[in-house]
Design an enzyme around this catalytic site. Sequence first.
Site, PDB file in Angstrom:
ATOM      1  N   ASN A  12       0.855  -1.190   0.000  1.00  0.00           N
ATOM      2  CA  ASN A  12       0.000   0.000   0.000  1.00  0.00           C
ATOM      3  C   ASN A  12       0.892   1.242   0.000  1.00  0.00           C
ATOM      4  O   ASN A  12       1.715   1.416   0.910  1.00  0.00           O
ATOM      5  CB  ASN A  12      -0.896  -0.056   1.252  1.00  0.00           C
ATOM      6  CG  ASN A  12      -1.834   1.131   1.337  1.00  0.00           C
ATOM      7  OD1 ASN A  12      -1.423   2.257   1.096  1.00  0.00           O
ATOM      8  ND2 ASN A  12      -3.079   0.892   1.695  1.00  0.00           N
ATOM      9  N   ASP A  14      -0.152   4.489  -0.026  1.00  0.00           N
ATOM     10  CA  ASP A  14      -0.872   5.713   0.391  1.00  0.00           C
ATOM     11  C   ASP A  14       0.039   6.734   1.057  1.00  0.00           C
ATOM     12  O   ASP A  14      -0.088   7.941   0.844  1.00  0.00           O
ATOM     13  CB  ASP A  14      -1.965   5.362   1.412  1.00  0.00           C
ATOM     14  CG  ASP A  14      -3.138   4.637   0.802  1.00  0.00           C
ATOM     15  OD1 ASP A  14      -3.229   4.569  -0.437  1.00  0.00           O
ATOM     16  OD2 ASP A  14      -3.968   4.120   1.577  1.00  0.00           O
ATOM     17  N   HIS A  15       0.939   6.228   1.922  1.00  0.00           N
ATOM     18  CA  HIS A  15       1.668   7.194   2.759  1.00  0.00           C
ATOM     19  C   HIS A  15       2.878   7.815   2.073  1.00  0.00           C
ATOM     20  O   HIS A  15       3.469   8.747   2.602  1.00  0.00           O
ATOM     21  CB  HIS A  15       1.964   6.583   4.127  1.00  0.00           C
ATOM     22  CG  HIS A  15       0.677   6.303   4.839  1.00  0.00           C
ATOM     23  ND1 HIS A  15      -0.258   7.299   5.056  1.00  0.00           N
ATOM     24  CD2 HIS A  15       0.121   5.155   5.293  1.00  0.00           C
ATOM     25  CE1 HIS A  15      -1.321   6.763   5.645  1.00  0.00           C
ATOM     26  NE2 HIS A  15      -1.122   5.464   5.792  1.00  0.00           N
ATOM     27  N   HIS A  48      -5.700   3.653  -1.505  1.00  0.00           N
ATOM     28  CA  HIS A  48      -7.017   4.005  -0.969  1.00  0.00           C
ATOM     29  C   HIS A  48      -7.335   5.451  -1.341  1.00  0.00           C
ATOM     30  O   HIS A  48      -6.681   6.376  -0.855  1.00  0.00           O
ATOM     31  CB  HIS A  48      -6.976   3.836   0.559  1.00  0.00           C
ATOM     32  CG  HIS A  48      -8.278   4.092   1.254  1.00  0.00           C
ATOM     33  ND1 HIS A  48      -8.414   3.972   2.616  1.00  0.00           N
ATOM     34  CD2 HIS A  48      -9.503   4.458   0.788  1.00  0.00           C
ATOM     35  CE1 HIS A  48      -9.661   4.257   2.959  1.00  0.00           C
ATOM     36  NE2 HIS A  48     -10.344   4.565   1.867  1.00  0.00           N
ATOM     37  N   ARG A  50      -9.454   8.172  -0.594  1.00  0.00           N
ATOM     38  CA  ARG A  50     -10.439   8.561   0.429  1.00  0.00           C
ATOM     39  C   ARG A  50     -11.278   9.715  -0.070  1.00  0.00           C
ATOM     40  O   ARG A  50     -10.850  10.497  -0.923  1.00  0.00           O
ATOM     41  CB  ARG A  50      -9.713   8.964   1.721  1.00  0.00           C
ATOM     42  CG  ARG A  50      -8.974   7.836   2.411  1.00  0.00           C
ATOM     43  CD  ARG A  50      -8.433   8.293   3.752  1.00  0.00           C
ATOM     44  NE  ARG A  50      -9.486   8.383   4.736  1.00  0.00           N
ATOM     45  CZ  ARG A  50      -9.723   7.470   5.689  1.00  0.00           C
ATOM     46  NH1 ARG A  50      -8.943   6.403   5.800  1.00  0.00           N
ATOM     47  NH2 ARG A  50     -10.711   7.623   6.529  1.00  0.00           N
ATOM     48  N   ARG A  54      -6.983  12.748   1.323  1.00  0.00           N
ATOM     49  CA  ARG A  54      -5.890  13.193   2.205  1.00  0.00           C
ATOM     50  C   ARG A  54      -4.532  12.615   1.805  1.00  0.00           C
ATOM     51  O   ARG A  54      -3.512  13.150   2.175  1.00  0.00           O
ATOM     52  CB  ARG A  54      -6.192  12.863   3.669  1.00  0.00           C
ATOM     53  CG  ARG A  54      -6.155  11.398   3.975  1.00  0.00           C
ATOM     54  CD  ARG A  54      -6.337  11.128   5.451  1.00  0.00           C
ATOM     55  NE  ARG A  54      -7.706  11.359   5.870  1.00  0.00           N
ATOM     56  CZ  ARG A  54      -8.254  10.765   6.933  1.00  0.00           C
ATOM     57  NH1 ARG A  54      -7.541   9.931   7.660  1.00  0.00           N
ATOM     58  NH2 ARG A  54      -9.505  10.999   7.265  1.00  0.00           N
ATOM     59  N   HIS A  55      -4.544  11.483   1.084  1.00  0.00           N
ATOM     60  CA  HIS A  55      -3.256  10.983   0.569  1.00  0.00           C
ATOM     61  C   HIS A  55      -3.346  10.789  -0.941  1.00  0.00           C
ATOM     62  O   HIS A  55      -3.008  11.687  -1.690  1.00  0.00           O
ATOM     63  CB  HIS A  55      -2.716   9.759   1.343  1.00  0.00           C
ATOM     64  CG  HIS A  55      -3.732   8.766   1.832  1.00  0.00           C
ATOM     65  ND1 HIS A  55      -4.545   8.083   0.989  1.00  0.00           N
ATOM     66  CD2 HIS A  55      -4.034   8.346   3.089  1.00  0.00           C
ATOM     67  CE1 HIS A  55      -5.315   7.275   1.704  1.00  0.00           C
ATOM     68  NE2 HIS A  55      -5.042   7.413   2.984  1.00  0.00           N
ATOM     69  N   GLU A  75      -8.766   0.552  -2.993  1.00  0.00           N
ATOM     70  CA  GLU A  75      -9.585   0.600  -1.771  1.00  0.00           C
ATOM     71  C   GLU A  75     -10.497   1.806  -1.831  1.00  0.00           C
ATOM     72  O   GLU A  75     -10.047   2.921  -2.146  1.00  0.00           O
ATOM     73  CB  GLU A  75      -8.695   0.732  -0.542  1.00  0.00           C
ATOM     74  CG  GLU A  75      -7.956  -0.519  -0.194  1.00  0.00           C
ATOM     75  CD  GLU A  75      -7.124  -0.327   1.066  1.00  0.00           C
ATOM     76  OE1 GLU A  75      -7.214   0.734   1.706  1.00  0.00           O
ATOM     77  OE2 GLU A  75      -6.374  -1.235   1.400  1.00  0.00           O
ATOM     78  N   THR A 106      -8.488   3.486   8.722  1.00  0.00           N
ATOM     79  CA  THR A 106      -9.708   2.679   8.704  1.00  0.00           C
ATOM     80  C   THR A 106      -9.821   1.926  10.027  1.00  0.00           C
ATOM     81  O   THR A 106      -9.014   1.042  10.307  1.00  0.00           O
ATOM     82  CB  THR A 106      -9.661   1.697   7.514  1.00  0.00           C
ATOM     83  OG1 THR A 106      -9.286   2.431   6.361  1.00  0.00           O
ATOM     84  CG2 THR A 106     -11.001   1.047   7.295  1.00  0.00           C
ATOM     85  N   GLU A 156     -11.201  -9.411   3.141  1.00  0.00           N
ATOM     86  CA  GLU A 156      -9.915  -9.064   3.753  1.00  0.00           C
ATOM     87  C   GLU A 156     -10.165  -8.907   5.250  1.00  0.00           C
ATOM     88  O   GLU A 156     -10.973  -8.072   5.668  1.00  0.00           O
ATOM     89  CB  GLU A 156      -9.351  -7.773   3.153  1.00  0.00           C
ATOM     90  CG  GLU A 156      -8.017  -7.403   3.805  1.00  0.00           C
ATOM     91  CD  GLU A 156      -7.188  -6.406   3.019  1.00  0.00           C
ATOM     92  OE1 GLU A 156      -7.255  -6.411   1.774  1.00  0.00           O
ATOM     93  OE2 GLU A 156      -6.465  -5.628   3.663  1.00  0.00           O
ATOM     94  N   HIS A 199      -3.750  -4.576   7.693  1.00  0.00           N
ATOM     95  CA  HIS A 199      -3.863  -3.396   8.548  1.00  0.00           C
ATOM     96  C   HIS A 199      -2.957  -3.516   9.763  1.00  0.00           C
ATOM     97  O   HIS A 199      -3.107  -4.434  10.567  1.00  0.00           O
ATOM     98  CB  HIS A 199      -5.299  -3.097   9.017  1.00  0.00           C
ATOM     99  CG  HIS A 199      -5.505  -1.623   9.222  1.00  0.00           C
ATOM    100  ND1 HIS A 199      -5.043  -0.965  10.331  1.00  0.00           N
ATOM    101  CD2 HIS A 199      -6.067  -0.675   8.434  1.00  0.00           C
ATOM    102  CE1 HIS A 199      -5.327   0.314  10.218  1.00  0.00           C
ATOM    103  NE2 HIS A 199      -5.939   0.522   9.063  1.00  0.00           N
ATOM    104  N   GLY A 200      -2.002  -2.604   9.814  1.00  0.00           N
ATOM    105  CA  GLY A 200      -1.123  -2.499  10.974  1.00  0.00           C
ATOM    106  C   GLY A 200      -0.014  -3.535  11.021  1.00  0.00           C
ATOM    107  O   GLY A 200       0.739  -3.580  11.995  1.00  0.00           O
TER     108      GLY A 200
HETATM  109  N1  PXP Z   1      -5.983  -3.224   4.062  1.00  0.00           N
HETATM  110  C1  PXP Z   1      -6.950  -2.285   4.117  1.00  0.00           C
HETATM  111  C2  PXP Z   1      -8.319  -2.659   3.697  1.00  0.00           C
HETATM  112  C3  PXP Z   1      -6.658  -0.971   4.525  1.00  0.00           C
HETATM  113  O1  PXP Z   1      -7.638  -0.048   4.588  1.00  0.00           O
HETATM  114  C4  PXP Z   1      -5.327  -0.633   4.841  1.00  0.00           C
HETATM  115  C5  PXP Z   1      -4.983   0.764   5.219  1.00  0.00           C
HETATM  116  O2  PXP Z   1      -5.250   1.608   4.164  1.00  0.00           O
HETATM  117  C6  PXP Z   1      -4.357  -1.645   4.749  1.00  0.00           C
HETATM  118  C7  PXP Z   1      -4.712  -2.939   4.373  1.00  0.00           C
HETATM  119  C8  PXP Z   1      -2.923  -1.376   5.064  1.00  0.00           C
HETATM  120  O3  PXP Z   1      -2.788  -1.031   6.404  1.00  0.00           O
HETATM  121  P1  PXP Z   1      -1.408  -0.482   6.931  1.00  0.00           P
HETATM  122  O4  PXP Z   1      -1.137   0.790   6.177  1.00  0.00           O
HETATM  123  O5  PXP Z   1      -1.646  -0.258   8.389  1.00  0.00           O
HETATM  124  O6  PXP Z   1      -0.372  -1.523   6.648  1.00  0.00           O
END
Ligand code: PXP
Length: 249
Positions: A12, A14-15, A48, A50, A54-55, A75, A106, A156, A199-200
């Site tokens: 991902n 996004d950041h 993602h 949004r 924001r990103h 996403e 999220t 997921e 996530h995380g």
């Molecule tokens: N999966 C989904 C559905 C998410 O919304 C996100 C965060 O955008 C991730 C995975 C990735 O999470 P993380 O950035 O915490 O690794």
Amino acid sequence: MQDTGKLRLGVNIDHVATVRNARGSAYPDPLRAAKLAEEAGADGITAHLREDRRHIGDADIEALMEGLSVPLNFEMAATDEMQKIALRHVPHAVCIVPEKREERTTEGGLEVAREENRLAHFIAPLRDAGCRVSLFIAADPAQVEAAARIGAQVVELHTGAYCDLHYEGKFDERDAELERLRDMSAFAHSLGLEVHAGHGLTFETVGPIAAFPEVMELNIGHFLIAESIFIGLPAAIAEMRRLMDEARA
Ligand code: PXP
């Protein structure tokens, strides 16, 4: 990304866009990061879009659709605006996530069971257009059953609570959440759903999730982008891949 038996890594990005947007500059470029991730062994790229942009922005999605060689997992929230964008681009996969404007990330899973009818109508055109539809849900049997009933191809599983409990040192609760995630992976698979998780996740937390035999894909972003400050994105991805493969073996 089809069911091949190999555990896939979706990166991902996004950041990368978060850092760019912090200064309103043109860099760092999420597409450049995505291509680097591809070269380093990412099986797919996740982004993602949004509601508040924001990103990732609309132009990033266009650039990713044009420039990527690996599949894009798009996403998005279940809104008319996002559905139109997805239908215009037809990415390989769409992952429907809950989205609250005030949240930092999220927070929970999608309420599929409560919104079954609306979501069934929402995902039908996406499926018909050829996108693989994934629903981001908590490890809860009611959500898994509803996801299967409305015709999603993928769920997921949200690993955020498991990772938070790990870093809070609440190991009994973490292990109970891990057990729920393990049970729900098996349950979702038994209903014919492809199982992803994310996530995380970090180097410390990825192993037990990667070891679930039913999980076909992990989507990981924040930690990989953060770690790339110190060791670079290719090295961060390579180490994540190594830990995933080790856990799987
Ligand atoms: N999966 C989904 C559905 C998410 O919304 C996100 C965060 O955008 C991730 C995975 C990735 O999470 P993380 O950035 O915490 O690794």
